[in-house]
Every structure is written in C-alpha cells, then in structure tokens.
Design an enzyme around this catalytic site. Structure first.
Site, PDB file in Angstrom:
ATOM      1  N   ASP A   1      -2.480 -20.077  16.450  1.00  0.00           N
ATOM      2  CA  ASP A   1      -1.190 -19.629  15.938  1.00  0.00           C
ATOM      3  C   ASP A   1      -0.217 -20.789  15.708  1.00  0.00           C
ATOM      4  OD1 ASP A   1       0.490 -17.429  15.196  1.00  0.00           O
ATOM      5  OD2 ASP A   1       1.611 -17.718  17.049  1.00  0.00           O
TER       6      ASP A   1
ATOM      7  N   HIS B   1       1.126 -25.858  12.721  1.00  0.00           N
ATOM      8  CA  HIS B   1       2.443 -26.500  12.790  1.00  0.00           C
ATOM      9  C   HIS B   1       2.371 -27.880  13.448  1.00  0.00           C
ATOM     10  CE1 HIS B   1       3.929 -22.753  11.469  1.00  0.00           C
ATOM     11  NE2 HIS B   1       3.991 -22.154  12.631  1.00  0.00           N
TER      12      HIS B   1
ATOM     13  N   LYS C   1      11.387 -27.572   6.869  1.00  0.00           N
ATOM     14  CA  LYS C   1      12.558 -27.869   7.705  1.00  0.00           C
ATOM     15  C   LYS C   1      13.087 -29.266   7.392  1.00  0.00           C
ATOM     16  CE  LYS C   1      11.269 -24.762  11.418  1.00  0.00           C
ATOM     17  NZ  LYS C   1      12.466 -23.925  11.408  1.00  0.00           N
TER      18      LYS C   1
ATOM     19  N   LYS D   1       4.217 -19.798  24.396  1.00  0.00           N
ATOM     20  CA  LYS D   1       5.207 -18.718  24.387  1.00  0.00           C
ATOM     21  C   LYS D   1       5.830 -18.629  25.774  1.00  0.00           C
ATOM     22  CE  LYS D   1       3.702 -15.845  20.619  1.00  0.00           C
ATOM     23  NZ  LYS D   1       4.918 -16.159  19.863  1.00  0.00           N
TER      24      LYS D   1
ATOM     25  N   GLU E   1       8.294 -21.829  22.374  1.00  0.00           N
ATOM     26  CA  GLU E   1       9.059 -20.604  22.109  1.00  0.00           C
ATOM     27  C   GLU E   1       9.478 -20.002  23.440  1.00  0.00           C
ATOM     28  OE1 GLU E   1       7.242 -18.257  18.541  1.00  0.00           O
ATOM     29  OE2 GLU E   1       5.609 -18.915  19.821  1.00  0.00           O
TER      30      GLU E   1
ATOM     31  N   LYS F   1      -0.195 -18.504   6.400  1.00  0.00           N
ATOM     32  CA  LYS F   1      -1.197 -18.743   7.421  1.00  0.00           C
ATOM     33  C   LYS F   1      -1.604 -17.402   8.065  1.00  0.00           C
ATOM     34  CE  LYS F   1       1.878 -19.423  11.325  1.00  0.00           C
ATOM     35  NZ  LYS F   1       1.588 -19.123  12.671  1.00  0.00           N
TER      36      LYS F   1
ATOM     37  N   HIS G   1       5.794 -23.110   7.167  1.00  0.00           N
ATOM     38  CA  HIS G   1       7.260 -23.201   6.999  1.00  0.00           C
ATOM     39  C   HIS G   1       7.851 -24.389   7.736  1.00  0.00           C
ATOM     40  CE1 HIS G   1       7.145 -20.970  10.826  1.00  0.00           C
ATOM     41  NE2 HIS G   1       8.325 -21.501  11.059  1.00  0.00           N
TER      42      HIS G   1
ATOM     43  N   ARG H   1       0.830  -1.209   0.000  1.00  0.00           N
ATOM     44  CA  ARG H   1       0.000   0.000   0.000  1.00  0.00           C
ATOM     45  C   ARG H   1       0.864   1.259   0.000  1.00  0.00           C
ATOM     46  NH1 ARG H   1      -4.683  -2.625   3.616  1.00  0.00           N
ATOM     47  NH2 ARG H   1      -2.959  -3.068   5.012  1.00  0.00           N
TER      48      ARG H   1
END
Lengths: 513, 334
Positions: free
Chosen positions: A258, A263, A205, A362, A239, A171, A201, A62
């Site tokens: 998420d 995943h 791997k 997380k 994470e 995603k 992704h 944009r």
C-alpha cells in the site's frame, strides 16, 4: 507534448495554460477517490482558469443515475473536500459540461455507448477532443476497462496527434512482479507507453518536486550528495489513522504493497537518482529506473533487512483506539502487516555503503511524510572539550512532504556568551509561511499534467516492475511463514522494537519527525 | 492533581488538536493586535524543554516553576511541554491538553522571540502512551532537555526512560528530590545535572578563583578537615559545595581519604555567625595555615580569610546563588 509540437499560438505560454480541448472520463465515478480528490481537483483547476475552454467531464460507473444526480454528488463532494469554498460562477463552468453514463466495466456494448457519447460531444463542439480516461476503480477491473478501451477504439482516437487518448491508472500497479508485468502487458496491448499515466499522488506534492530543485538548482548540496558526506537516509511515510472502513481492502494489501512499494520508493528514487540530462519526462524516469535497479536484493528473515508489525490497542490524540485485529473486517489471525521498516543499500558509485531506511505504518504517533538526509559528523576533535559539552549534532537536511510542506537544516551554532559552547539550531523553510497555505493539491497538478501530456510526475511501467522485483521475494516469504516474526506496536507509537533494532544493529536510530 | 493542570495558564484543547490549537493561538493573538508568527523564524523552536511536574508539586509550586521556564524562554525560546500527572486514584485513561504562547519583543523589529507551551495532564493508566504524545509535541532534530521536578520516588522515573534516554540533559534539584535520586541508575548519567550545583556557580567561581592563586600542592599539603557549615535551608547547597571542594582538592593532590569532610548546620540565631548562609573551612595540620570562606547570602557578600604560609589575607567578594532561570540555562548548556 514537446514545445515544438505545440500550437504556434501557445508558443511562449505556460504549457499548463495550454491544455487542449479535453473530455475527462472517470471510471469509478461514484467512488471515494472521485469525491475526495478528483472532482475537487477539477473544480480547482476551473477556479484557477486552467481547464481548457472546451472541457467536458463524464462520470462512468456501474450504478445508474441521471446526469443531475451526478452533478449533485459532485457539488456535495466539492463542498466537502475542496480546498476552496465553491463559487457559483466556477461551479457553473464545471457542472454544465458534466454527464454520466452507467455500464459494466467488462461490457463491450457499454464502451461502444461511451464512444458514441464522446463522439457526440465532439460533433456538437465541431472540433476534436482529447480523451483522458481516469481509471479510479478497484484493480480487479483494470484489465477489462483497458481491453474495452482498446476494443471500442477509444484508446486509439486521434493517434499520431497531440490529442491521442491518454489513460491515468490509479495504484496498485499489480500485487507483485508477476501481476505488475501482466498489467503492463495488458496496457501495452492497447496503449503506447506515452499514453499511460500511472499516478502516485506523492509525486504531485510540492516538496517532492522541490527535491529536484533543491538538489540540482543549488550548488551547495549536490557536491555533498554521496557516500563521502552522507551517513544515512531515512524516509518515513506515517499515518495516524487506522484502517477504518477499508479493512477489507487492507487485508489484501498491507503496508508494503500500500505504501512502501510505491510512495516511499518514488521518494527514494528522486533522492538517490543521478542528475538527469534534462527535465524531460523520459530523462528523469530513466534515472529513476537506473537507481531502482541498483538496489541490492533484501536479506529476508530474522536479523535481516525487513521488519513488519501490526498495531495493537493504544492511544491516539488522547483517546484509546483498538488494535488492528479488533477492527471491523479484519481476521482475528490476520497476517497482514500495518507497519514495515527496511534497510536498502544501493550498489553504485554514489551510494555504496549508505543505508536508506524506509518505514511506513498506520496508527503511528502522527501523520508525517519526510525524507531526512543525515550527514556524517565533522572530523576532528576541535570541539571535544574537557567536559564533553560540545555535543555536536549531525547535520540533517529534512524534506517534509506532509503536513507543513517545507524543509529544514540542522546546524551547530555557538550559544551566545563568553565561552564557546554549541547547540544545534534549525533553519526552516515552510511553503505555507512563504507562499501561503492555499496551494494546489497534488491531484490538481497531476490531472493537469496528464491533460497537457507531461508524464514527468508519473510512473513508467519499468519503474513499477523494478520496485516489485525488489519486494516480491519479501511478500512471498511472508506468505510462507504466516504470522511468524510479526511484531505488535502500540497504536500511537513510532513502531515496534524490531524496527529500532534494525537500525541499532547499524549504529543508527529512527528520527521522530 | 488536576488542580495543578488547572492552575497553569493556557486554554484547553483536544489532545488530537494540539497543533491546531497552537496555530489558533497565534491567529487569535493577531486578531487582538498582539505579536503574531508571521514567519517561523520568530517561532522559538530551537530547543525542546519538558518540565515534568511530579506528584509532589502543588498548584502554587507549579505556577512558580512555570514562571521560571517563561523567564528562561525569553533568552532561550523553545517548545515547552509541561507534564502534569494525575494521582493514582484517577481510574480513567485520560489525557488533557492546554496550549499557551508568549512573544518577547526586543529593541528592534527583528528581535522578536516567541515560545509555545503545551500542558499535558495524564492519568496513571495513560502513562504508557505519554511518551508518544510528547514526541509529537516536540520539534524534530532539536535537543531535548528534561526537568524532573518534585517527583515523589526515584523508582517512578523508570516509567519515562524514553524521555530520560533521549534528553541531552536531565535536570533535577537534589534539594527537593528523593534521597536516592543521585544514585538512581540514570540511562545516561553524563547527561544528568543537579540544579543545586548550577545554582552554586557564583560561589564556586569565587572560591575557585581565590584558591587558584595558590599552587595546588600548597592547598593539599597538611589538609586535615574540610567543613561546610550552612543555614538550615541550605543543606543541599552545603552538601554539593563540600563534594565540589573534595573533588577539587583531590585534583590538587590531597589524600581525601584521610581528610575529615562534613557539613554542619548553623543553628538559628547563632550569634555573629547567623548572617552566614554558607561557610567553608579548610583546616590544616601545620600551625598558622587556614582557609575560611563565609558567604552571607542575605546581603550578597562573602569574606575570605586565608593564610597558606605567606601571611594572612582577608578579602571580600560576592556571594549569591544563581537565579532559577539562569541556573536552568547553566545546567542545560554548560
């Protein structure tokens, strides 16, 4: 693209070295993902000589900016995020065919300008170009982009040939089953399924791809890969970072959407699927869908199969860190989970009764993603000595996906000495120590796969829907109960007590990978 | 006690950079021409070992225990985490880390074992987060051995239930542990091992083999008293040896409730007995029956004197305590 459909001059060559003339268009060109992953991926493909000789990259966003400014942004991103130091010659090869177009995502005229720009490239080149569109934008503009690709004729360019346009979608593929179906319907209104590359992704791997090789290229594992020999499977995607600057996004998403829904479910599908008939994309994806459909509906509510939590204040890397609800952009009464753990059962001949434990979060103790196959303990009491000194460990095969990609197997062995005493030992294989650490990043592999038309490592529409079908009732339940049942875990820990209890009820315990 | 942490070898790294620090350790070693980890098979991650230095440890004592673990690691290489608590008067939420590594070269190229040490210093306020930090320093799936050294009060162990509960063995030395340590409600009592008991292995082996030449009933019949005399420095060894003798004699059929059992200190310079570090005596009601074992630890010699109704026997044997690193191995694996 099948081998037979490829150009005779590419016969016998690696399909990855035969990418056709291509223009990659990145929607969301000034975004974080573009800088961190996509531009470094393109650069490294160029470094490895894997980009086609006729390659163009067009940024679309944009924000208006001249081509040179976009090139400068790209150069900065590659300097900061590429796994290799930029080399001038390679940069020239990548930068020269770069251009930028500004426009809104719902503006039909802008897409006409884009079409004209791409046609101009094709004319100057004097030959046909494959168009590969990478949608790296917030999901709210997925639909207008897709519809405008259709309306402008971009989606249908070179139909019926290997250069037929392709679209990579980042995603999330919906927020629940209904929105996933709506997204798929939008995609199918414009594109055929083989043109769509839903990217996760994790599938790029090495260890994830190695999972198929380990399972199906070694005679020793597959005969044991079933309920007779496997006690449980644990999949962890942890994470150590918090939500950081992504608080606004994360509040609307949460851990289940998420990480778990995409995943971890992909990891589960590859672990649990039946052997495919071939390595063709559809053969593998068919098996993944079958196993996803075989997962039993989750028991939701207290004492059920799912637990959720938010991180509280704690310590990570020796430093105190705030809790989730103290982070910027997070509501003090937020009911968004930063951790989820669940127990899945697969109702088929191979896996009946074997729990698959999934968890993600997380601000956990460390950043690690792994699949651990816990085998049953050996029968009999041969080593049950007089003082219980033969504390045999269960054999565990673990695939470490990140960091330190590799796998390890725990075996019991005899401690050297006159008497028979046992001790678990670890046999390890690490990609970095065997093949070097500077291996391709997942995005490099996946962008190249899309360029050459290989959808094996991408998610098909029915896969995404199968996963949402499982989790949508959980999300609806959580929405209805608000914060009820939400636990807290210390930042830097391995999760809340409820996650431990979930496994303890079934006489299992979480690993600390 | 930052001085304990400071006294240990290794170089300091940010806590968040421990893994990088360990990797860098080997890279630097390579630059100096020293052994490096070309492959993980040389890296010694076959056991996880936590040495928890209590508040009673001094810098010299800490260095001594560290040296013991280094020697132990030559045979059983592993990932070693050394925990160094700070005294309560340190108010900050503080954690510091050091990394250290050694490689041991054998006679062949393939006989190379390397061991990694992580030292963690932590304040009392950081203690709730310690176990998570330790968990990520350990090698997954491998057994954890935990050595609580010179902790000041058994009650403090309640703060470390994660380590105590997960450990395949919890090691303590009752010679220096608080008096209630052996009665502490350990999360997994079967996993707890007293290093004093391990140190006594050669003596238990020697006495056991001697007495095993007699039928159990002969050893139990008419037993009136069991005594273990000891040099002042060996009170714990005497207590443990006595307890072991009681258990074995009970298994032989002796009614130990009716048997006097005691330890007694041998006063310094007590005539001819002064050379005995430990001395075990079984007294019988029947005339002429006796057993006496006298271990002279200073010269490694033991003397058996026994008569179980078949004539007097006098033998010499070996009397020694296991070296600290061997005692660790014994306690952990056996």
């Amino acid at each position: 693209m099948s081998e037979t459909a490829r150009h005779p001059f590419l016969h016998g060559l690696s399909k990855h070295r035969g990418a056709p003339p291509t223009v990659v268009v990145i929607f969301g060109a000034s975004g974080d993902l573009t800088a961190r992953k996509l531009l470094p991926a393109v650069y490294n493909l160029g470094h490895d000589g894997l980009l086609p000789a006729d390659f163009f990259l067009v940024g679309y966003g944009r924000k208006a900016m001249p081509d040179d400014e976009f090139r400068a942004l790209a150069a900065a991103a590659i300097r900061e995020y590429s796994r290799r130091e930029p080399a001038a010659a390679v940069w020239q090869q990548v930068a020269a065919p770069m251009s930028y177009l500004a426009g809104a995502y719902d503006e039909a005229g802008a897409f006409q300008r884009l079409a004209a720009h791409l046609d101009g490239l094709e004319r100057r080149l004097g030959r046909s170009l494959q168009r590969l569109f990478y949608i790296s934008t917030p999901p709210s503009v997925f639909a207008p982009i897709i519809l405008n690709l259709g309306a402008s004729g971009l989606a249908g360019r070179h139909a019926g040939t290997p250069l037929h346009s392709k679209v990579i979608v980042e995603k999330p593929f919906g927020r629940d089953l209904e929105s996933a179906r709506a997204l798929n319907a939008t995609l199918r209104s414009v594109l055929a399924e083989p043109q769509v590359y839903r990217i996760d992704h994790y599938l790029g791997k090495e260890t994830v791809q190695d999972l198929l090789v380990q399972r199906f290229a070694n005679a020793i594992f597959e005969p044991l890969w079933n309920r007779n020999f496997i006690e449980s499977v644990q999949i962890t995607v942890a994470e150590d970072v918090g939500v950081g600057a992504r608080g606004g996004y994360y509040e609307q998403s949460g851990c289940l959407r998420d990480m778990i829904q995409n995943h971890t479910m992909q990891l589960l599908a590859l672990t649990a699927m039946e052997p495919p008939g071939s390595l063709e994309a559809e053969a593998i994806r068919d098996e993944k869908v079958k196993v996803l459909h075989a997962i039993q509906p989750l028991t939701i509510g207290p004492g059920g199969d799912v637990t959720r939590a938010q991180y509280g204040g704690g310590m990570v890397g020796g430093q105190p860190v705030p809790g989730y609800r103290e982070e910027a952009g997070i509501a003090p009464e937020s009911a968004t989970e930063t951790f989820a753990a669940l127990r899945l059962l697969i109702n088929n001949w191979r896996w009946q009764g074997v729990p698959f434990y999934l968890r993600s979060g997380k601000r956990m103790a460390r950043r690690v993603s792994e699949i651990a196959i816990n085998f049953r303990r050996p029968p009999g009491t041969l080593f049950a000595g007089e003082t219980a000194r033969f504390d045999l460990a269960a054999n565990t095969l673990s695939f470490q996906i990140q960091p330190d990609e590799g796998l390890s197997l725990i075996l019991n062995t005899k401690v050297p000495g006159l008497e028979t005493r046992t001790q678990p030992v670890k046999m390890s294989f690490r990609y970095a120590t065997t093949f070097g650490s500077n291996t391709a990043e997942a995005y490099e592999r996946l962008v190249l796969d899309a360029m050459v038309g290989d959808g094996t490592l991408f998610i098909r529409g029915d896969e995404a829907e199968a996963s949402w079908r499982l989790y949508t009732p959980v999300l609806e339940y959580w929405r209805n109960v608000g914060r009820a049942g939400m636990e807290t875990y210390a930042a830097g820990s391995w999760g809340p007590p409820g996650a431990e209890a979930l496994l303890a009820r079934h006489h299992h315990g979480w690993r600390q990978p | 006690m930052p001085e304990v942490f400071d006294a240990l070898p290794g170089h300091e790294v940010p806590v968040a950079g421990i893994r990088r620090g360990l990797a860098g350790l080997w890279a630097e070693a390579g630059q100096r021409g020293e052994p490096t980890l070309e492959a993980d098979d040389a890296k010694a991650t076959q056991v996880n070992f936590v040495l928890h230095l209590g508040l009673g440890a001094t810098p010299t004592d800490a260095q001594e225990q560290f040296a013991t673990v280094v020697k132990f690691s030559r045979r059983h290489p592993g990932r070693v985490v050394v925990l160094c608590p700070l005294h309560a008067d340190v108010p900050t939420l503080e954690m510091r880390a050091k990394v250290y590594g050694e490689c041991f070269l054998g006679r062949t190229k393939s006989d190379k074992r390397c061991v990694e040490f992580v030292m963690l210093s932590y304040s009392r306020s950081a203690r709730p987060f310690l176990e998570n930090q330790v968990s990520i320093c350990l090698s997954t799936d491998l057994p954890l051995y935990y050595w609580a050294h010179r902790f000041s009060a058994s009650g403090r162990l309640a703060d470390y239930t994660y380590l105590l509960g997960r450990a395949k063995r919890v090691l303590l030395d009752s010679a220096i542990a608080p008096a209630d340590a052996l009665d502490y409600p350990w999360p997994n009592p079967r996993a707890t091992r007293d290093l004093v008991y391990s140190r006594l292995l050669p003596i238990r082996q020697s006495i056991g083999q001697f007495l095993a030449a007699y039928r159990p009933a002969v050893l139990a019949e008419g037993l009136g008293a069991v005594t273990v005399a000891h040099a002042p420095a060996l009170a714990a060894e005497a207590r443990v040896l006595l307890a072991w003798l009681r258990r074995r004699l009970t298994a032989c059929g002796a009614a130990m409730d009716a048997v006097q059992a005691a330890t007694e200190a041998i006063a310094e310079g007590q005539g001819a007995e002064s050379g005995a570090g430990l001395e075990a005596t079984l007294a019988y009601s029947a005339p002429g029956r006796s057993f006496r074992w006298r271990g002279e630890l200073a010269n490694g010699r033991a003397i058996f004197q026994a008569d179980f109704g078949t004539g007097r026997t006098e033998l010499t044997g070996v009397a020694r305590l296991l070296e600290p690193e061997i005692a660790l191995s014994e306690a952990m694996f056996f």
